[in-house]
Design an enzyme around this catalytic site. Structure first.
Site, short mmCIF file in Angstrom:
data_model
loop_
_atom_site.label_atom_id
_atom_site.label_comp_id
_atom_site.label_asym_id
_atom_site.label_seq_id
_atom_site.Cartn_x
_atom_site.Cartn_y
_atom_site.Cartn_z
N CYS A 110 -1.97 -1.37 17.99
CA CYS A 110 -0.66 -1.38 17.35
C CYS A 110 0.02 -0.29 18.16
CB CYS A 110 -0.51 -0.82 15.85
SG CYS A 110 -1.53 -1.83 14.89
N HIS A 248 5.12 4.13 14.10
CA HIS A 248 4.40 2.87 13.86
C HIS A 248 4.70 2.67 12.35
CE1 HIS A 248 1.88 -0.57 13.62
NE2 HIS A 248 0.82 0.12 13.37
N ASN A 278 3.36 -4.15 8.84
CA ASN A 278 2.95 -3.63 9.99
C ASN A 278 2.75 -4.87 11.06
OD1 ASN A 278 1.29 -2.84 12.04
ND2 ASN A 278 -0.43 -2.06 10.68
N1 COA Z 1 -3.78 -4.99 -4.69
C1 COA Z 1 -4.42 -4.27 -5.63
N2 COA Z 1 -5.52 -3.20 -5.48
C2 COA Z 1 -5.82 -3.07 -4.34
C3 COA Z 1 -5.13 -3.76 -3.26
C4 COA Z 1 -4.22 -4.59 -3.38
N3 COA Z 1 -3.71 -5.20 -2.42
N4 COA Z 1 -5.91 -3.14 -2.16
C5 COA Z 1 -7.28 -2.47 -2.54
N5 COA Z 1 -6.78 -2.40 -3.94
C6 COA Z 1 -7.67 -1.58 -4.81
C7 COA Z 1 -9.10 -1.50 -4.06
O1 COA Z 1 -10.07 -2.39 -4.42
C8 COA Z 1 -9.52 -0.15 -5.01
O2 COA Z 1 -9.95 -0.50 -6.06
P1 COA Z 1 -11.16 -0.01 -6.96
O3 COA Z 1 -10.83 1.47 -7.11
O4 COA Z 1 -11.32 -0.71 -8.12
O5 COA Z 1 -12.39 -0.09 -5.96
C9 COA Z 1 -8.18 0.70 -5.30
O6 COA Z 1 -7.00 -0.32 -5.06
C10 COA Z 1 -8.42 1.98 -4.19
O7 COA Z 1 -8.35 1.22 -2.91
P2 COA Z 1 -8.09 2.17 -1.65
O8 COA Z 1 -8.67 1.51 -0.46
O9 COA Z 1 -9.08 3.55 -1.97
O10 COA Z 1 -6.57 2.60 -1.51
P3 COA Z 1 -5.84 3.28 -0.99
O11 COA Z 1 -4.90 4.13 -1.80
O12 COA Z 1 -6.69 4.25 0.34
O13 COA Z 1 -4.88 2.25 -0.03
C11 COA Z 1 -4.65 1.44 2.23
C12 COA Z 1 -5.42 1.37 0.77
C13 COA Z 1 -5.37 0.20 2.72
C14 COA Z 1 -3.21 0.99 1.75
C15 COA Z 1 -4.60 2.55 2.94
O14 COA Z 1 -6.11 3.23 3.11
C16 COA Z 1 -4.14 2.63 4.30
O15 COA Z 1 -3.02 2.27 4.43
N6 COA Z 1 -4.85 2.75 5.31
C17 COA Z 1 -4.58 2.60 6.63
C18 COA Z 1 -4.41 1.18 7.03
C19 COA Z 1 -3.76 0.83 8.38
O16 COA Z 1 -2.52 1.47 8.59
N7 COA Z 1 -3.93 0.21 9.14
C20 COA Z 1 -3.49 -0.41 10.35
C21 COA Z 1 -3.65 0.55 11.56
S1 COA Z 1 -2.86 -0.13 12.81
#
Ligand code: COA
Length: 323
Positions: A110, A248, A278
């Site tokens: 990215c 980004h 993204n």
């Molecule tokens: N819809 C509904 N629920 C979802 C979901 C979705 N699309 N994706 C995850 N969940 C759920 C999980 O299963 C989890 O459920 P549980 O508590 O029952 O296990 C809950 O939501 C929390 O998950 P978590 O991973 O802790 O959420 P978060 O608040 O950390 O958000 C991201 C997840 C991926 C949005 C966040 O971590 C993020 O943006 N990270 C960076 C990713 C990124 O930028 N990647 C590219 C890099 S270039």
């Protein structure tokens, strides 16, 4: 020798996929996706190829710069989802824009656009090139696991481009890239996948994105904050000198956290992830093109470009707008 961005362009697929459309694949909804990421919809390629999007963005950037393909001395294409591995995207672009110069691809995930800008900037500064076309394009839909709700809702497809020149006023006043080995493989795509998959029998989990979202989140906030602070200290600027940051476009919560750490108004961060999600390497390039075409930039406006990505890669560049 000085180097300037003298034109930008971007291209997006026609097909819009809204948050609630993901209900057909996974247990999710618009409320969760928007509140956790800031994304409302993204574009997914159906009829488009990577070269069709990249060529469209490149031609728009050349037209914006008033430069013909024949005048380009170097083409750099940033991607990790090419149509095929050879010819490279950059070599295919050479034909599309009518250039005869050296051309190569780079993969910095990215951070690809910032890496391509940094290499082009250094070619120009060294006198090795006078005009460089940089194109950043990715189709994350090719490597998305549509049964993993933790990743499939995050990504979109797109392309962005810029023309760098030795003839402007020298508006790139700072550029630096960084990398730190991601020893935990927190963001990984292990398999080979292209427009024409080599191995149809590859297990699906070996050819798609898998990610430790929390690890990436923390790393993104840390590296973006560090890179912007370093850019300011090494360029002799302060936070108040920066008019806009083009980050980004991974997640609005990452940007909120960086804004708080930098004590900077969130309004200074240009965001288009609600529309596109993204788009990986293309993300900063598309956002810069939209900001540039918005009329918000004036002569002397300082714009900081900033990205992080798998690897881990990151980078920051500062432009002093000269148009
Ligand atoms: N819809 C509904 N629920 C979802 C979901 C979705 N699309 N994706 C995850 N969940 C759920 C999980 O299963 C989890 O459920 P549980 O508590 O029952 O296990 C809950 O939501 C929390 O998950 P978590 O991973 O802790 O959420 P978060 O608040 O950390 O958000 C991201 C997840 C991926 C949005 C966040 O971590 C993020 O943006 N990270 C960076 C990713 C990124 O930028 N990647 C590219 C890099 S270039």
């Amino acid at each position: 020798m000085k180097a300037s961005v003298i034109g930008t362009g971007s291209a997006l697929p026609k097909t819009v996929v809204k948050n609630d459309d993901f209900k057909q694949w996974v247990d999710t909804d618009d409320e969760w996706i928007y509140s956790h990421t800031g994304i409302k919809e993204r574009r997914i390629a159906k009829d488009e190829t990577l070269i069709s999007l990249a060529a469209d963005a490149a031609k728009k950037a050349l037209a914006d710069a008033g430069v013909s393909g024949e005048e380009i001395d170097l083409i750099i294409a940033a991607t990790f989802t090419p149509d095929c591995f050879t010819p490279t995207l950059a070599c295919m672009l050479q034909n599309e824009v009518g250039a005869t110069c050296p051309a190569f691809d780079l993969n910095a995930a990215c951070s690809g656009f910032i890496y391509a800008l940094d290499v082009g900037y250094r070619y120009i500064k060294s006198g090795a090139a006078k005009k460089v076309l940089i194109v950043a394009a990715d189709m994350l839909s090719r490597v998305t696991n549509f049964s993993d709700r933790g990743t499939c809702v995050l990504f979109g497809d797109g392309a962005g481009a810029a023309v760098l020149s030795a003839q402007g006023e020298g508006n790139i006043i700072y550029s630096k890239t960084e990398a730190e080995s991601d020893t935990k493989f927190s963001l990984r795509i292990p398999g080979l996948y292209s427009r024409f998959p080599l191995n149809e029998s590859l297990p699906k989990e070996e050819s798609v994105v898998s990610m430790d979202g929390n690890e990436i989140y923390m790393n993104a906030v840390r590296t973006m904050t560090r890179d912007i602070k370093k850019a300011l200290s090494e360029s002799g600027l302060t936070i108040s000198d920066i008019d806009y940051i083009v980050p980004h476009q991974a997640n609005s919560r990452i940007i909120d956290a960086v804004a708080i750490k930098l004590k900077m108004l969130k309004e200074k961060f240009f965001m288009n992830m609600p529309k596109y999600g993204n788009t990986s390497a293309a993300s900063v390039a598309i956002a810069l093109d939209e900001l540039s075409k918005s009329g918000m930039l004036r002569k002397g406006t300082h714009v900081a470009l900033c990205a992080f990505g798998g690897g881990f890669t990151s980078g920051c560049a500062i432009l002093e707008w000269a148009k």
